[in-house]
Design a protein around this motif. Sequence first.
Motif, PDB file in Angstrom:
ATOM      1  N   ALA A  60      -1.646 -43.927 -41.955  1.00  0.00           N
ATOM      2  CA  ALA A  60      -2.613 -45.021 -42.137  1.00  0.00           C
ATOM      3  C   ALA A  60      -2.312 -46.152 -41.162  1.00  0.00           C
ATOM      4  N   PRO A  61      -3.301 -46.572 -40.375  1.00  0.00           N
ATOM      5  CA  PRO A  61      -3.059 -47.667 -39.414  1.00  0.00           C
ATOM      6  C   PRO A  61      -2.590 -48.953 -40.096  1.00  0.00           C
ATOM      7  N   THR A  62      -2.940 -49.104 -41.366  1.00  0.00           N
ATOM      8  CA  THR A  62      -2.536 -50.317 -42.094  1.00  0.00           C
ATOM      9  C   THR A  62      -1.023 -50.368 -42.321  1.00  0.00           C
ATOM     10  N   ASP A  63      -0.359 -49.199 -42.157  1.00  0.00           N
ATOM     11  CA  ASP A  63       1.108 -49.173 -42.292  1.00  0.00           C
ATOM     12  C   ASP A  63       1.748 -50.158 -41.318  1.00  0.00           C
ATOM     13  N   ALA A  64       1.054 -50.351 -40.183  1.00  0.00           N
ATOM     14  CA  ALA A  64       1.619 -51.210 -39.128  1.00  0.00           C
ATOM     15  C   ALA A  64       1.559 -52.691 -39.504  1.00  0.00           C
ATOM     16  N   ASP A  65       0.709 -53.019 -40.465  1.00  0.00           N
ATOM     17  CA  ASP A  65       0.528 -54.437 -40.816  1.00  0.00           C
ATOM     18  C   ASP A  65       1.822 -55.095 -41.284  1.00  0.00           C
ATOM     19  N   GLN A  66       2.663 -54.291 -41.935  1.00  0.00           N
ATOM     20  CA  GLN A  66       3.887 -54.869 -42.501  1.00  0.00           C
ATOM     21  C   GLN A  66       5.081 -54.771 -41.558  1.00  0.00           C
ATOM     22  N   LEU A  67       4.835 -54.199 -40.392  1.00  0.00           N
ATOM     23  CA  LEU A  67       5.965 -53.970 -39.484  1.00  0.00           C
ATOM     24  C   LEU A  67       5.863 -54.808 -38.222  1.00  0.00           C
ATOM     25  N   ASP A  68       7.014 -55.130 -37.688  1.00  0.00           N
ATOM     26  CA  ASP A  68       7.075 -55.884 -36.444  1.00  0.00           C
ATOM     27  C   ASP A  68       6.605 -54.984 -35.291  1.00  0.00           C
ATOM     28  N   ARG A  69       5.656 -55.463 -34.507  1.00  0.00           N
ATOM     29  CA  ARG A  69       5.044 -54.651 -33.450  1.00  0.00           C
ATOM     30  C   ARG A  69       6.088 -54.179 -32.416  1.00  0.00           C
ATOM     31  N   HIS A  70       6.968 -55.076 -32.054  1.00  0.00           N
ATOM     32  CA  HIS A  70       8.001 -54.738 -31.070  1.00  0.00           C
ATOM     33  C   HIS A  70       8.932 -53.652 -31.623  1.00  0.00           C
ATOM     34  N   ARG A  71       9.295 -53.792 -32.908  1.00  0.00           N
ATOM     35  CA  ARG A  71      10.183 -52.816 -33.568  1.00  0.00           C
ATOM     36  C   ARG A  71       9.516 -51.437 -33.589  1.00  0.00           C
ATOM     37  N   VAL A  72       8.214 -51.430 -33.889  1.00  0.00           N
ATOM     38  CA  VAL A  72       7.464 -50.166 -33.934  1.00  0.00           C
ATOM     39  C   VAL A  72       7.508 -49.495 -32.561  1.00  0.00           C
ATOM     40  N   THR A  73       7.322 -50.286 -31.509  1.00  0.00           N
ATOM     41  CA  THR A  73       7.323 -49.730 -30.143  1.00  0.00           C
ATOM     42  C   THR A  73       8.699 -49.173 -29.790  1.00  0.00           C
ATOM     43  N   GLU A  74       9.738 -49.949 -30.096  1.00  0.00           N
ATOM     44  CA  GLU A  74      11.102 -49.508 -29.748  1.00  0.00           C
ATOM     45  C   GLU A  74      11.514 -48.265 -30.539  1.00  0.00           C
TER      46      GLU A  74
END
Lengths: 169, 129
Positions: A60-74
């Motif tokens: 679910a794309p909404t999973d990303a809402d609670q996560l730091d964007r930079h952390r997700v990328t790394e």
Amino acid sequence: MKLDLTRLREVHPLLPESTAAELVHRAALALQRRHRPGVEFTATVDGVVTTGSITWTECAPTDADQLDRHRVTEDGAEAVALSLVHAERGWTVRRRLQRGEHADWLLRDDRQGLVALEISGTDDGDDAVRMQEKLAQVLRNDDVMQRAACVVRFREPRATLKLVPEAFR
Amino acid sequence: MSIPDLYPRLTEAIVHAERLEDEGRAADARAAYVYVSMLEEEVARELAASDPEGALARRGAVRAALKAQLFVRAAELAARYVVEVEAAQRSAAELRAMEQEARVAFEAQVPPDVRVVSTARYRIRDDAA
């Protein structure tokens, strides 16, 4: 070359299940910013360009809402890079290295040699500049014979893997 | 515990501790690094100081103890590991010296008076003549 992120734990048996699941989930989120599973993926391994595909389980794309964007990328880059080094080189994870060891992961090649791998990810930043920084970093690790850096860029998506030449030891 | 059992735990512990550190949860991160230090120490017990993975684990045990602010533990571990590393280095130096001694002795060896024949013609008998 076909990278299947859902097989990350299978190809790296010493990677803890929870860590593998987390990294793959973050990779899915980073890739889903623009792509769907099965998207074309380009890997440049020591200057040799290979084109294939990368697949994952959609989340679910909404999973990303609670996560730091930079952390997700790394973190996402770690999943892609670990998948790539296994597919292209047959390397498998031994363990995570602590900060200060000038590499993120200790791996083993198919001849039982150790490899220090530094990984970085960017969404649409300059991956060539990032690669120079990471190579300089991993160059400072002198525990093992092989040292490498992998930079993942999610926009295309693509990844570059470079080994530090032995002459730099 | 064996290395294949220890390494996944260690990876998980390091990832967890670094995450807490990044989130600025200093007290929780310090606690997590205590566990990392203990696991690194376990790995160090399994692997020799001369083994690259053993060396990494020794540094890791001390590094994590410092991050956990367990300074006495860090100092004690470091002192113990220095002795182990020095012993391994001494051992390596002695082996190198012995290798050199063997090479010199081999070069200086006087050729034997007796000609060595690679295939000898004789028969082994079970009973005494």
